[in-house]
Design a protein around this motif. Structure first.
Motif, PDB file in Angstrom:
ATOM      1  N   PHE A   1     -10.521   4.731  -2.938  1.00  0.00           N
ATOM      2  CA  PHE A   1      -9.431   4.294  -3.634  1.00  0.00           C
ATOM      3  C   PHE A   1      -8.284   4.089  -2.922  1.00  0.00           C
ATOM      4  O   PHE A   1      -8.205   4.425  -2.023  1.00  0.00           O
ATOM      5  CB  PHE A   1      -9.287   5.006  -5.210  1.00  0.00           C
ATOM      6  N   MET A   2      -7.362   3.081  -3.620  1.00  0.00           N
ATOM      7  CA  MET A   2      -6.351   2.904  -3.041  1.00  0.00           C
ATOM      8  C   MET A   2      -5.245   2.390  -3.946  1.00  0.00           C
ATOM      9  O   MET A   2      -5.541   2.130  -5.080  1.00  0.00           O
ATOM     10  CB  MET A   2      -6.396   1.152  -2.355  1.00  0.00           C
ATOM     11  N   LEU A   3      -3.984   3.036  -3.741  1.00  0.00           N
ATOM     12  CA  LEU A   3      -2.899   3.010  -4.615  1.00  0.00           C
ATOM     13  C   LEU A   3      -1.762   2.056  -3.870  1.00  0.00           C
ATOM     14  O   LEU A   3      -1.464   2.009  -2.914  1.00  0.00           O
ATOM     15  CB  LEU A   3      -2.164   4.353  -4.744  1.00  0.00           C
ATOM     16  N   TYR A   4      -1.467   0.748  -4.829  1.00  0.00           N
ATOM     17  CA  TYR A   4      -0.479  -0.244  -4.411  1.00  0.00           C
ATOM     18  C   TYR A   4       0.607   0.047  -5.362  1.00  0.00           C
ATOM     19  O   TYR A   4       0.581   0.099  -6.501  1.00  0.00           O
ATOM     20  CB  TYR A   4      -1.151  -1.501  -4.455  1.00  0.00           C
TER      21      TYR A   4
ATOM     22  N   PRO B   1       0.809  -1.288   0.051  1.00  0.00           N
ATOM     23  CA  PRO B   1      -0.090  -0.170  -0.021  1.00  0.00           C
ATOM     24  C   PRO B   1       0.779   1.190   0.129  1.00  0.00           C
ATOM     25  O   PRO B   1       1.891   1.395   0.846  1.00  0.00           O
ATOM     26  CB  PRO B   1      -0.705  -0.120   1.220  1.00  0.00           C
ATOM     27  N   VAL B   2       0.470   2.300  -0.785  1.00  0.00           N
ATOM     28  CA  VAL B   2       0.958   3.378  -1.001  1.00  0.00           C
ATOM     29  C   VAL B   2       0.342   4.581  -0.506  1.00  0.00           C
ATOM     30  O   VAL B   2       0.888   5.457   0.160  1.00  0.00           O
ATOM     31  CB  VAL B   2       1.581   3.738  -2.435  1.00  0.00           C
TER      32      VAL B   2
ATOM     33  N   GLN C   1       2.519   3.598   3.575  1.00  0.00           N
ATOM     34  CA  GLN C   1       1.321   3.829   3.086  1.00  0.00           C
ATOM     35  C   GLN C   1       0.880   5.488   3.761  1.00  0.00           C
ATOM     36  O   GLN C   1       1.346   5.668   4.778  1.00  0.00           O
ATOM     37  CB  GLN C   1       0.293   2.857   3.718  1.00  0.00           C
ATOM     38  N   THR C   2       0.281   6.289   2.752  1.00  0.00           N
ATOM     39  CA  THR C   2       0.040   7.249   3.070  1.00  0.00           C
ATOM     40  C   THR C   2      -1.583   7.595   2.978  1.00  0.00           C
ATOM     41  O   THR C   2      -2.187   6.845   2.182  1.00  0.00           O
ATOM     42  CB  THR C   2       0.808   8.375   2.141  1.00  0.00           C
ATOM     43  N   SER C   3      -2.130   8.153   3.800  1.00  0.00           N
ATOM     44  CA  SER C   3      -3.702   8.320   3.936  1.00  0.00           C
ATOM     45  C   SER C   3      -4.070   9.739   3.824  1.00  0.00           C
ATOM     46  O   SER C   3      -3.311  10.890   4.187  1.00  0.00           O
ATOM     47  CB  SER C   3      -4.279   7.861   5.068  1.00  0.00           C
ATOM     48  N   ASN C   4      -4.990  10.042   3.176  1.00  0.00           N
ATOM     49  CA  ASN C   4      -5.547  11.627   3.129  1.00  0.00           C
ATOM     50  C   ASN C   4      -6.347  12.062   4.229  1.00  0.00           C
ATOM     51  O   ASN C   4      -6.961  12.858   4.414  1.00  0.00           O
ATOM     52  CB  ASN C   4      -6.445  11.794   1.857  1.00  0.00           C
TER      53      ASN C   4
ATOM     54  N   ALA D   1       6.332  -5.485  -1.868  1.00  0.00           N
ATOM     55  CA  ALA D   1       5.473  -5.425  -0.497  1.00  0.00           C
ATOM     56  C   ALA D   1       6.407  -5.319   0.643  1.00  0.00           C
ATOM     57  O   ALA D   1       5.953  -4.544   1.611  1.00  0.00           O
ATOM     58  CB  ALA D   1       4.373  -6.599  -0.231  1.00  0.00           C
ATOM     59  N   GLN D   2       7.299  -6.110   0.681  1.00  0.00           N
ATOM     60  CA  GLN D   2       8.273  -6.167   1.625  1.00  0.00           C
ATOM     61  C   GLN D   2       9.194  -5.011   1.768  1.00  0.00           C
ATOM     62  O   GLN D   2       9.372  -4.549   3.257  1.00  0.00           O
ATOM     63  CB  GLN D   2       9.144  -7.405   1.598  1.00  0.00           C
TER      64      GLN D   2
END
Length: 505
Positions: A487-490, A480-481, A502-505, A495-496
């Protein structure tokens, strides 16, 4: 009083003077628009001032939001960017190529990249949108003037109609084509008593221009032209109506459309369109020849023509002021409504733009849906093509970009064509992504989609229409980015390494 009599060919005689319909009938049949009583309307200067005022009010949401939440808009704007800078962008030139062809849907492709020479791509899109609005209302105003012989304030009531469902979908070429079709009718009516060769030559030029807007724009002009000529024929004297020369002139009206038919030879759906393009609205399906909302495009365009055919008598100065005030207030309420919705959606669009900043330049981006039934609601339309912002901002390859051969001049190069949607279809679902590659190979009834090897072919994955409790569908291959609203951006395959980024708005 609003009078639709001229359009219907109806009128009621008054003692001592012709009615407005009678006057217009004389103008349509006898040659040239008659000047009606100007004391019952606004002055030309007042109409011009009101037009500018309403145009400015209408433009406010467009100017405030460089990214209007319209369904197809970002996809179209991405194509404009590629056309404008592909020769100087090695990433875009690696993925895409521009092949100019004689096909519909080219008007925006011709105008916006040219505007980008003096403005950034977002401003160029805003200018084009406002140009389309001005073209529609000015065409409605000019057609009314041609029918009645003087400028009238009534066509300005069409301003609130500009923010309609067809515009919400982002059919930008067709929106421009509505305005051009109105001006084509203006030219035909103005030249109706001039030499036939001149009239047909001008009409042919308009048909060619409309062809490059949208095939539905050509059909809209044909519909209006047919209605105008039928009205004229119906109002002519019976003895003249059935003369061979009159009928021949009526048939000649269709000659300017022959070049458009010839140009359709370059379009894969051309001859089929010729066979069914004249079907009435009640018979139109929602999707026709890969064109969505086929049944909804006609009514709003015809509405502007109908407004142009109406007449309004305002005999009192107080009433005229009241009409102008009410019109401004009605438009302001409509614009405020649009502004309110767009302001609410701006938080989501801004978050999406923030997510795009996390994508590496020149990356390959796959788009998928968490909910295959989503995307139909008005508030979700913008998200369907939002990933194309990565083309604008990061020179990325995006699977949902409009690159269908025969429909767009923007194509994906051979090395990457197998990794994108080449049919304007629906993106894959998460369930389809998780289907093992071996399952595609073993299934004789299904062909592997362009996404079937997504773990190796793509650098990032956008999953759209997610819920707040959405979980990573493949933690082994997806890191997860950015977590956004719906929506989600990966990042794919890391992954490792990127699991904690991961950034969240």
């Amino acid at each position: 009083m609003v009078d639709f009599g001229p359009f219907r060919g109806l009128g009621v005689a008054k003692r001592g003077a012709p009615t407005v319909p009678a006057a217009v009938q004389t103008a349509v049949v006898g040659g040239g628009a008659r000047q009606l009583d100007r004391a019952a309307d606004f002055s030309n200067g007042q109409i011009a001032a009101l037009f500018v005022t309403l145009a400015v009010i209408t433009s406010i949401p467009i100017l405030l939001y460089p990214w209007p939440p319209l369904a197809d808009y970002m996809n179209h704007l991405a194509r404009m960017r590629v056309i404008a800078v592909i020769d100087g962008d090695p990433d875009l030139s690696r993925f895409y190529q521009v092949q100019w062809q004689l096909i519909p849907n080219l008007m925006m492709d011709l105008i916006v990249p040219t505007l980008q020479r003096v403005a950034n791509i977002y401003l160029a899109g805003q200018i084009y949108t406002i140009m389309s609005f001005v073209l529609i209302i000015s065409g409605t105003l000019a057609l009314n003037r041609q029918l009645y012989g003087h400028w009238s304030v009534l066509p300005l009531i069409a301003f609130p109609l500009l923010y309609n469902n067809v515009f919400l979908v982002g059919t930008m070429n067709y929106i421009f084509g509505i305005g051009l079709a109105l001006w084509a009718l203006v030219a035909w009516a103005a030249l109706r008593e001039r030499a036939l060769a001149l009239r047909l030559a001008v009409s042919t030029l308009f048909v060619l221009a409309l062809f490059f807007c949208h095939l539905f724009s050509v059909g809209l002009y044909a519909l209006g032209l047919f209605a105008y000529e039928v009205q004229r024929l119906a109002l002519s004297e019976p003895a003249r109506r059935w003369r061979l020369s009159t009928l021949a002139e009526f048939v000649a009206t269709g000659l300017p459309f022959l070049p458009a038919a010839a140009l359709l030879l370059f379009h894969p759906f051309g001859w089929t369109l010729l066979a069914v393009g004249g079907i009435a609205y009640w018979a139109l399906p929602r999707v026709m020849f890969d064109t969505y909302m086929a049944d909804q495009r006609l009514p709003i365009a015809v509405a502007f023509m109908v407004v142009a055919c109406a007449h309004l008598n305002l005999r009192d100065d107080f009433v005229r002021r009241g009409f102008a005030t009410v019109l401004v207030l009605l438009l302001a309420v409509r614009v405020l409504e649009v502004q309110s919705v767009w302001a609410d959606l701006a938080r989501q669009t801004n978050a999406f733009r923030e997510s795009v900043a996390h994508i590496d330049r020149g990356a390959k981006v796959l788009v998928a849906y968490a909910d295959p039934e989503a995307g139909e609601e008005a508030r979700d339309l913008w998200l369907s093509h939002a990933a194309c912002l990565a083309i604008l901002e990061r020179s990325a390859l995006v699977t949902t970009a409009f690159t269908v051969v025969g429909k767009q001049i923007l194509h994906v190069r051979d090395d990457y064509r197998g990794r994108v949607d080449t049919e304007d279809g629906t993106p894959p679902t998460v369930k389809q992504l998780l289907k093992p590659t071996e399952a595609w190979d073993d299934d004789d009834d299904a062909e592997p989609g362009y996404w079937s090897r997504w773990g190796a072919d793509f650098d990032y994955l956008y999953i759209l229409f997610t819920r707040p409790d959405f979980e990573n569908p493949d933690p082994v291959r997806l890191a997860p980015v950015y977590a956004g609203d719906r929506f989600m951006l990966y990042r794919v395959g890391e992954a490792q390494i990127a699991g904690g980024s991961q950034t969240s708005n």
